[in-house]
Design a protein around this motif. Sequence first.
Motif, PDB file in Angstrom:
ATOM      1  N   PHE A  62       0.864  -1.187   0.000  1.00  0.00           N
ATOM      2  CA  PHE A  62       0.000   0.000   0.000  1.00  0.00           C
ATOM      3  C   PHE A  62       0.894   1.228   0.000  1.00  0.00           C
ATOM      4  CE2 PHE A  62       0.379  -1.350   4.447  1.00  0.00           C
ATOM      5  CZ  PHE A  62       0.842  -0.200   5.071  1.00  0.00           C
ATOM      6  N   VAL A  63       0.344   2.334  -0.410  1.00  0.00           N
ATOM      7  CA  VAL A  63       1.073   3.606  -0.424  1.00  0.00           C
ATOM      8  C   VAL A  63       0.430   4.522   0.606  1.00  0.00           C
ATOM      9  CG1 VAL A  63       1.687   5.628  -1.814  1.00  0.00           C
ATOM     10  CG2 VAL A  63       1.677   3.356  -2.852  1.00  0.00           C
ATOM     11  N   VAL A  64       1.249   5.159   1.411  1.00  0.00           N
ATOM     12  CA  VAL A  64       0.745   6.120   2.384  1.00  0.00           C
ATOM     13  C   VAL A  64       0.831   7.497   1.726  1.00  0.00           C
ATOM     14  CG1 VAL A  64       1.089   7.150   4.655  1.00  0.00           C
ATOM     15  CG2 VAL A  64       1.447   4.712   4.310  1.00  0.00           C
ATOM     16  N   PRO A  65      -0.318   8.131   1.505  1.00  0.00           N
ATOM     17  CA  PRO A  65      -0.303   9.429   0.823  1.00  0.00           C
ATOM     18  C   PRO A  65       0.298  10.530   1.694  1.00  0.00           C
ATOM     19  CG  PRO A  65      -2.544   8.830   1.459  1.00  0.00           C
ATOM     20  CD  PRO A  65      -1.664   7.678   1.817  1.00  0.00           C
ATOM     21  N   THR A  66       0.903  11.471   1.032  1.00  0.00           N
ATOM     22  CA  THR A  66       1.516  12.615   1.704  1.00  0.00           C
ATOM     23  C   THR A  66       0.503  13.356   2.566  1.00  0.00           C
ATOM     24  OG1 THR A  66       3.086  12.850  -0.106  1.00  0.00           O
ATOM     25  CG2 THR A  66       2.775  14.768   1.304  1.00  0.00           C
ATOM     26  N   VAL A  67      -0.709  13.523   2.052  1.00  0.00           N
ATOM     27  CA  VAL A  67      -1.717  14.291   2.773  1.00  0.00           C
ATOM     28  C   VAL A  67      -2.015  13.672   4.135  1.00  0.00           C
ATOM     29  CG1 VAL A  67      -3.720  13.161   1.715  1.00  0.00           C
ATOM     30  CG2 VAL A  67      -3.913  15.502   2.518  1.00  0.00           C
ATOM     31  N   LEU A 114      11.126   7.222   1.174  1.00  0.00           N
ATOM     32  CA  LEU A 114      12.142   6.404   0.503  1.00  0.00           C
ATOM     33  C   LEU A 114      11.601   5.079  -0.017  1.00  0.00           C
ATOM     34  CD1 LEU A 114      15.127   6.996   2.936  1.00  0.00           C
ATOM     35  CD2 LEU A 114      14.959   7.771   0.555  1.00  0.00           C
ATOM     36  N   LEU A 115      10.712   4.431   0.776  1.00  0.00           N
ATOM     37  CA  LEU A 115      10.258   3.085   0.420  1.00  0.00           C
ATOM     38  C   LEU A 115       9.127   3.062  -0.594  1.00  0.00           C
ATOM     39  CD1 LEU A 115      10.316   1.445   3.962  1.00  0.00           C
ATOM     40  CD2 LEU A 115      11.974   1.139   2.105  1.00  0.00           C
ATOM     41  N   VAL A 116       8.128   3.904  -0.411  1.00  0.00           N
ATOM     42  CA  VAL A 116       6.970   3.947  -1.311  1.00  0.00           C
ATOM     43  C   VAL A 116       6.655   5.404  -1.637  1.00  0.00           C
ATOM     44  CG1 VAL A 116       5.778   1.760  -0.933  1.00  0.00           C
ATOM     45  CG2 VAL A 116       5.546   3.556   0.746  1.00  0.00           C
ATOM     46  N   PRO A 117       7.443   5.992  -2.523  1.00  0.00           N
ATOM     47  CA  PRO A 117       7.296   7.417  -2.807  1.00  0.00           C
ATOM     48  C   PRO A 117       5.921   7.784  -3.364  1.00  0.00           C
ATOM     49  CG  PRO A 117       9.252   6.510  -3.887  1.00  0.00           C
ATOM     50  CD  PRO A 117       8.497   5.377  -3.303  1.00  0.00           C
ATOM     51  N   ASP A 118       5.366   8.827  -2.796  1.00  0.00           N
ATOM     52  CA  ASP A 118       4.117   9.416  -3.281  1.00  0.00           C
ATOM     53  C   ASP A 118       4.518  10.706  -3.990  1.00  0.00           C
ATOM     54  OD1 ASP A 118       1.433  10.136  -3.654  1.00  0.00           O
ATOM     55  OD2 ASP A 118       1.301  11.088  -1.683  1.00  0.00           O
ATOM     56  N   GLY A 119       4.496  10.686  -5.314  1.00  0.00           N
ATOM     57  CA  GLY A 119       5.004  11.844  -6.059  1.00  0.00           C
ATOM     58  C   GLY A 119       6.509  11.905  -5.902  1.00  0.00           C
ATOM     59  N   GLY A 120       7.015  13.094  -5.683  1.00  0.00           N
ATOM     60  CA  GLY A 120       8.433  13.254  -5.373  1.00  0.00           C
ATOM     61  C   GLY A 120       9.308  13.473  -6.580  1.00  0.00           C
ATOM     62  N   THR A 121      10.601  13.447  -6.318  1.00  0.00           N
ATOM     63  CA  THR A 121      11.603  13.692  -7.347  1.00  0.00           C
ATOM     64  C   THR A 121      12.547  12.504  -7.447  1.00  0.00           C
ATOM     65  OG1 THR A 121      12.884  14.842  -5.650  1.00  0.00           O
ATOM     66  CG2 THR A 121      11.626  16.211  -7.169  1.00  0.00           C
ATOM     67  N   ARG A 122      13.002  12.282  -8.648  1.00  0.00           N
ATOM     68  CA  ARG A 122      13.924  11.172  -8.904  1.00  0.00           C
ATOM     69  C   ARG A 122      15.341  11.735  -8.968  1.00  0.00           C
ATOM     70  NH1 ARG A 122      13.477   6.168 -10.019  1.00  0.00           N
ATOM     71  NH2 ARG A 122      14.892   5.029 -11.338  1.00  0.00           N
ATOM     72  N   THR A 123      16.234  11.112  -8.199  1.00  0.00           N
ATOM     73  CA  THR A 123      17.641  11.477  -8.206  1.00  0.00           C
ATOM     74  C   THR A 123      18.431  10.203  -8.458  1.00  0.00           C
ATOM     75  OG1 THR A 123      17.182  13.169  -6.542  1.00  0.00           O
ATOM     76  CG2 THR A 123      19.479  12.587  -6.882  1.00  0.00           C
ATOM     77  N   GLY A 124      18.957  10.072  -9.650  1.00  0.00           N
ATOM     78  CA  GLY A 124      19.668   8.847 -10.005  1.00  0.00           C
ATOM     79  C   GLY A 124      18.715   7.667  -9.977  1.00  0.00           C
ATOM     80  N   ASP A 125      19.045   6.673  -9.185  1.00  0.00           N
ATOM     81  CA  ASP A 125      18.207   5.484  -9.068  1.00  0.00           C
ATOM     82  C   ASP A 125      17.184   5.585  -7.936  1.00  0.00           C
ATOM     83  OD1 ASP A 125      19.489   4.300 -11.155  1.00  0.00           O
ATOM     84  OD2 ASP A 125      20.904   3.186  -9.897  1.00  0.00           O
ATOM     85  N   VAL A 126      17.181   6.694  -7.215  1.00  0.00           N
ATOM     86  CA  VAL A 126      16.325   6.830  -6.039  1.00  0.00           C
ATOM     87  C   VAL A 126      15.238   7.867  -6.295  1.00  0.00           C
ATOM     88  CG1 VAL A 126      16.288   7.460  -3.594  1.00  0.00           C
ATOM     89  CG2 VAL A 126      18.238   6.228  -4.522  1.00  0.00           C
ATOM     90  N   THR A 127      14.023   7.517  -5.940  1.00  0.00           N
ATOM     91  CA  THR A 127      12.927   8.481  -5.949  1.00  0.00           C
ATOM     92  C   THR A 127      12.588   8.782  -4.504  1.00  0.00           C
ATOM     93  OG1 THR A 127      12.040   7.586  -8.010  1.00  0.00           O
ATOM     94  CG2 THR A 127      10.549   8.927  -6.664  1.00  0.00           C
ATOM     95  N   GLY A 134       5.554  15.494   5.686  1.00  0.00           N
ATOM     96  CA  GLY A 134       5.007  15.087   6.976  1.00  0.00           C
ATOM     97  C   GLY A 134       6.066  15.130   8.065  1.00  0.00           C
ATOM     98  N   ALA A 135       7.300  14.783   7.712  1.00  0.00           N
ATOM     99  CA  ALA A 135       8.405  14.846   8.676  1.00  0.00           C
ATOM    100  C   ALA A 135       8.673  16.278   9.104  1.00  0.00           C
ATOM    101  CB  ALA A 135       9.665  14.221   8.076  1.00  0.00           C
ATOM    102  N   VAL A 136       8.569  17.203   8.171  1.00  0.00           N
ATOM    103  CA  VAL A 136       8.785  18.619   8.507  1.00  0.00           C
ATOM    104  C   VAL A 136       7.719  19.109   9.481  1.00  0.00           C
ATOM    105  CG1 VAL A 136       8.828  20.967   7.564  1.00  0.00           C
ATOM    106  CG2 VAL A 136       9.997  19.116   6.353  1.00  0.00           C
ATOM    107  N   VAL A 137       6.464  18.761   9.219  1.00  0.00           N
ATOM    108  CA  VAL A 137       5.372  19.197  10.098  1.00  0.00           C
ATOM    109  C   VAL A 137       5.526  18.554  11.478  1.00  0.00           C
ATOM    110  CG1 VAL A 137       2.871  19.323  10.394  1.00  0.00           C
ATOM    111  CG2 VAL A 137       3.851  19.556   8.116  1.00  0.00           C
ATOM    112  N   CYS A 138       5.892  17.293  11.532  1.00  0.00           N
ATOM    113  CA  CYS A 138       6.126  16.629  12.822  1.00  0.00           C
ATOM    114  C   CYS A 138       7.310  17.260  13.551  1.00  0.00           C
ATOM    115  CB  CYS A 138       6.371  15.138  12.627  1.00  0.00           C
ATOM    116  SG  CYS A 138       4.898  14.210  12.158  1.00  0.00           S
TER     117      CYS A 138
END
Length: 164
Positions: A62-67, A114-127, A134-138
């Motif tokens: 499952f994917v955990v949405p950013t919202v 890192l594990l199940v990206p919701d949107g985001g940016t791709r850098t090399g082999d990592v999205t 959510g980490a910033v708000v926490c």
Amino acid sequence: MSHSRTQSRSVQSVARVAYAVVAILPPAILILFLVGSLFFSGGQVSAGMDPKWGIVWAYPLFVVPTVLLVALGAVLVVLAIILAATASDADVPGLRGLVGPTAASIVAAIGFALLVPDGGTRTGDVTFGDQWRGAVVCSVALVILLIGIAVARTRPQDRQSRAR
């Protein structure tokens, strides 16, 4: 003990329990994702991995949405403000106990990014997914909580101790 102080203590108690419950949700969901992936997705917990055994459900489980992570973080911020505003010196140990679950929420949001990206940016082999928000708000909730702890240590136990 005065009526307003009793009411403040009950607000503090309810807010502290609510904060703890909300703070442990992201790490609990992350654990559910990891354990579920081990059992049902053939041990595949990230897109870069290959399944190690038979797959019941394809990765990601499952994917955990950013919202969701941002909303949980926003609830933590509101509760941290309430806790900081109503805390006294006697409440400091309980507030300190909330630092760990808050840090776990931050780590869980980064883990989902890192594990199940919701949107985001791709850098090399990592999205890297947008769940990092959510980490910033926490993190804001954590800072408010720490400030509340520092301020509460200077507050008297009750109003009668100030009058003496």
